[in-house]
Write a protein that holds these residues in place. Structure first.
Motif, PDB file in Angstrom:
ATOM      1  N   PRO A  26      36.728  38.326  47.758  1.00  0.00           N
ATOM      2  CA  PRO A  26      37.974  37.905  47.104  1.00  0.00           C
ATOM      3  C   PRO A  26      39.154  38.762  47.550  1.00  0.00           C
ATOM      4  O   PRO A  26      39.019  39.967  47.735  1.00  0.00           O
ATOM      5  N   THR A  27      40.287  38.140  47.729  1.00  0.00           N
ATOM      6  CA  THR A  27      41.481  38.879  48.123  1.00  0.00           C
ATOM      7  C   THR A  27      42.546  38.737  47.057  1.00  0.00           C
ATOM      8  O   THR A  27      42.602  37.753  46.329  1.00  0.00           O
ATOM      9  N   SER A  28      43.387  39.741  46.969  1.00  0.00           N
ATOM     10  CA  SER A  28      44.466  39.727  45.984  1.00  0.00           C
ATOM     11  C   SER A  28      45.364  38.513  46.203  1.00  0.00           C
ATOM     12  O   SER A  28      45.622  38.138  47.336  1.00  0.00           O
ATOM     13  N   PRO A  29      45.820  37.841  45.113  1.00  0.00           N
ATOM     14  CA  PRO A  29      45.657  38.222  43.715  1.00  0.00           C
ATOM     15  C   PRO A  29      44.427  37.629  43.039  1.00  0.00           C
ATOM     16  O   PRO A  29      44.350  37.603  41.823  1.00  0.00           O
ATOM     17  N   PHE A  30      43.483  37.118  43.820  1.00  0.00           N
ATOM     18  CA  PHE A  30      42.263  36.564  43.228  1.00  0.00           C
ATOM     19  C   PHE A  30      41.239  37.676  43.092  1.00  0.00           C
ATOM     20  O   PHE A  30      40.399  37.894  43.958  1.00  0.00           O
ATOM     21  N   THR A  79      34.665  47.677  43.419  1.00  0.00           N
ATOM     22  CA  THR A  79      34.029  46.652  44.242  1.00  0.00           C
ATOM     23  C   THR A  79      33.976  47.132  45.686  1.00  0.00           C
ATOM     24  O   THR A  79      34.588  48.136  46.052  1.00  0.00           O
ATOM     25  N   SER A  80      33.230  46.414  46.503  1.00  0.00           N
ATOM     26  CA  SER A  80      33.043  46.844  47.889  1.00  0.00           C
ATOM     27  C   SER A  80      32.807  45.655  48.788  1.00  0.00           C
ATOM     28  O   SER A  80      31.984  44.791  48.474  1.00  0.00           O
ATOM     29  N   ASP A  81      33.511  45.608  49.918  1.00  0.00           N
ATOM     30  CA  ASP A  81      33.255  44.582  50.923  1.00  0.00           C
ATOM     31  C   ASP A  81      31.790  44.588  51.333  1.00  0.00           C
ATOM     32  O   ASP A  81      31.163  43.536  51.509  1.00  0.00           O
ATOM     33  N   ASP A  82      31.234  45.791  51.507  1.00  0.00           N
ATOM     34  CA  ASP A  82      29.867  45.915  52.019  1.00  0.00           C
ATOM     35  C   ASP A  82      28.839  45.403  51.017  1.00  0.00           C
ATOM     36  O   ASP A  82      27.918  44.672  51.374  1.00  0.00           O
ATOM     37  N   PHE A  83      28.988  45.795  49.765  1.00  0.00           N
ATOM     38  CA  PHE A  83      28.059  45.304  48.752  1.00  0.00           C
ATOM     39  C   PHE A  83      28.226  43.805  48.556  1.00  0.00           C
ATOM     40  O   PHE A  83      27.253  43.087  48.320  1.00  0.00           O
ATOM     41  N   TRP A  84      29.467  43.331  48.633  1.00  0.00           N
ATOM     42  CA  TRP A  84      29.709  41.894  48.526  1.00  0.00           C
ATOM     43  C   TRP A  84      28.984  41.151  49.643  1.00  0.00           C
ATOM     44  O   TRP A  84      28.311  40.141  49.410  1.00  0.00           O
ATOM     45  N   PRO A 101      38.180  40.191  41.934  1.00  0.00           N
ATOM     46  CA  PRO A 101      36.740  39.935  41.845  1.00  0.00           C
ATOM     47  C   PRO A 101      36.228  39.524  40.473  1.00  0.00           C
ATOM     48  O   PRO A 101      35.119  39.035  40.376  1.00  0.00           O
ATOM     49  N   CYS A 102      36.979  39.729  39.412  1.00  0.00           N
ATOM     50  CA  CYS A 102      36.519  39.319  38.085  1.00  0.00           C
ATOM     51  C   CYS A 102      37.134  38.004  37.637  1.00  0.00           C
ATOM     52  O   CYS A 102      37.013  37.618  36.493  1.00  0.00           O
ATOM     53  N   GLN A 103      37.798  37.308  38.515  1.00  0.00           N
ATOM     54  CA  GLN A 103      38.322  35.997  38.188  1.00  0.00           C
ATOM     55  C   GLN A 103      37.403  34.918  38.756  1.00  0.00           C
ATOM     56  O   GLN A 103      36.466  35.198  39.493  1.00  0.00           O
ATOM     57  N   GLY A 104      37.669  33.674  38.410  1.00  0.00           N
ATOM     58  CA  GLY A 104      36.918  32.570  38.987  1.00  0.00           C
ATOM     59  C   GLY A 104      35.597  32.274  38.302  1.00  0.00           C
ATOM     60  O   GLY A 104      34.725  31.633  38.859  1.00  0.00           O
ATOM     61  N   GLY A 105      35.408  32.761  37.067  1.00  0.00           N
ATOM     62  CA  GLY A 105      34.214  32.391  36.323  1.00  0.00           C
ATOM     63  C   GLY A 105      33.011  33.280  36.548  1.00  0.00           C
ATOM     64  O   GLY A 105      31.934  33.011  36.054  1.00  0.00           O
ATOM     65  N   TYR A 106      33.143  34.366  37.313  1.00  0.00           N
ATOM     66  CA  TYR A 106      32.027  35.293  37.485  1.00  0.00           C
ATOM     67  C   TYR A 106      32.610  36.694  37.585  1.00  0.00           C
ATOM     68  O   TYR A 106      33.796  36.886  37.829  1.00  0.00           O
ATOM     69  N   SER A 107      31.769  37.666  37.402  1.00  0.00           N
ATOM     70  CA  SER A 107      32.203  39.054  37.502  1.00  0.00           C
ATOM     71  C   SER A 107      31.392  39.754  38.571  1.00  0.00           C
ATOM     72  O   SER A 107      30.170  39.653  38.594  1.00  0.00           O
ATOM     73  N   TYR A 108      32.069  40.433  39.476  1.00  0.00           N
ATOM     74  CA  TYR A 108      31.361  41.179  40.514  1.00  0.00           C
ATOM     75  C   TYR A 108      31.905  42.597  40.581  1.00  0.00           C
ATOM     76  O   TYR A 108      33.103  42.803  40.729  1.00  0.00           O
ATOM     77  N   GLN A 112      37.650  49.448  52.467  1.00  0.00           N
ATOM     78  CA  GLN A 112      36.557  48.554  52.086  1.00  0.00           C
ATOM     79  C   GLN A 112      36.269  48.575  50.589  1.00  0.00           C
ATOM     80  O   GLN A 112      35.294  47.984  50.139  1.00  0.00           O
ATOM     81  N   VAL A 113      37.113  49.276  49.842  1.00  0.00           N
ATOM     82  CA  VAL A 113      36.860  49.486  48.418  1.00  0.00           C
ATOM     83  C   VAL A 113      37.956  48.834  47.584  1.00  0.00           C
ATOM     84  O   VAL A 113      39.148  48.990  47.865  1.00  0.00           O
ATOM     85  N   GLY A 114      37.553  48.079  46.550  1.00  0.00           N
ATOM     86  CA  GLY A 114      38.490  47.493  45.608  1.00  0.00           C
ATOM     87  C   GLY A 114      38.424  48.224  44.277  1.00  0.00           C
ATOM     88  O   GLY A 114      37.336  48.597  43.818  1.00  0.00           O
TER      89      GLY A 114
END
Length: 207
Positions: free
Chosen positions: A84-88, A69-74, A90-97, A40-42
């Motif tokens: 978000p799943t690889s290769p996308f 990152t974390s599925d649970d916190f997300w 969590p810091c892509q797509g115009g926001y940072s998580y 559950q951890v990225g």
């Protein structure tokens, strides 16, 4: 040394310092981002170049950011968006998580974590490769390797923490969440802060 040449030096340094050892551990790469999902951890490592060219493009200024990152916190903060799943990453797509962030300086004990490195014609490639390889092996990877679960993340959050209280309450771990609330209230003598924490606790159903 012209821009193209110093860029090639930089690419070689990154290849030997990060690409090889991280790929052996299962990290996937997009540009200068490296991502690994463990349960559950990225785990995300970003090599950031200074966008402003300096000294006629003869120097590459760069730093390193590490995100957890974390599925649970997300799911708590973005219930209507898929994780978000690889290769996308969590810091892509115009926001940072991310729930935990560590900058390069944190791995050398700098309080604010701000530190930049420079690669130019005066720095032998092998010197920088050795430095970065040591940094990765002895400081960054040990940090990443110890965070493999939600509880690991919760333990890493600097307490007392509103984010930690929120997650514990969301998980139904009410006793732990209330204990975190007590620590939060005791941590600050500001009346407005204490009232705000109590209001937030009521808002999330903790009180």
């Amino acid at each position: 040394m012209y821009t193209a040449a110093v860029n090639k030096r930089f690419d070689r340094v990154i290849q030997h310092s990060f690409v090889k050892p991280l790929s052996l551990r299962g990290y996937e790469r997009v540009d200068n981002q490296f991502y690994f999902k463990a349960g559950q951890v990225g785990k995300l490592l970003i090599i950031q170049r200074d966008p402003e060219p300096t000294h006629h493009g003869q120097i590459v200024i760069f730093t390193i950011h590490v995100h957890i990152t974390s599925d649970d916190f997300w799911a708590l903060h973005y219930p209507d968006k898929p994780y978000p799943t690889s290769p996308f990453f969590p810091c892509q797509g115009g926001y940072s998580y991310s729930i935990l962030k560590r900058h390069l300086g944190h791995f050398y004990g700098k309080l604010r974590g701000s530190q930049w490195l420079a690669l130019d014609a005066t720095v032998p490639e092998q010197t920088m490769i050795t430095f970065l390889s040591d940094l990765l092996a002895n400081r960054i990877l040990p940090y990443l390797d110890r965070i493999n679960s939600l509880d690991d993340i919760l333990n890493e959050l600097a307490g007392p923490s509103r984010a930690r209280m929120h997650m514990l309450a969301w998980l139904g771990r009410s006793a732990e969440a209330r204990a975190e609330l007590t620590r939060l209230i005791a941590s600050r003598h500001n009346t407005g802060f204490r009232i705000g924490m109590v209001k937030f606790a009521k808002h999330i159903g903790l009180l």
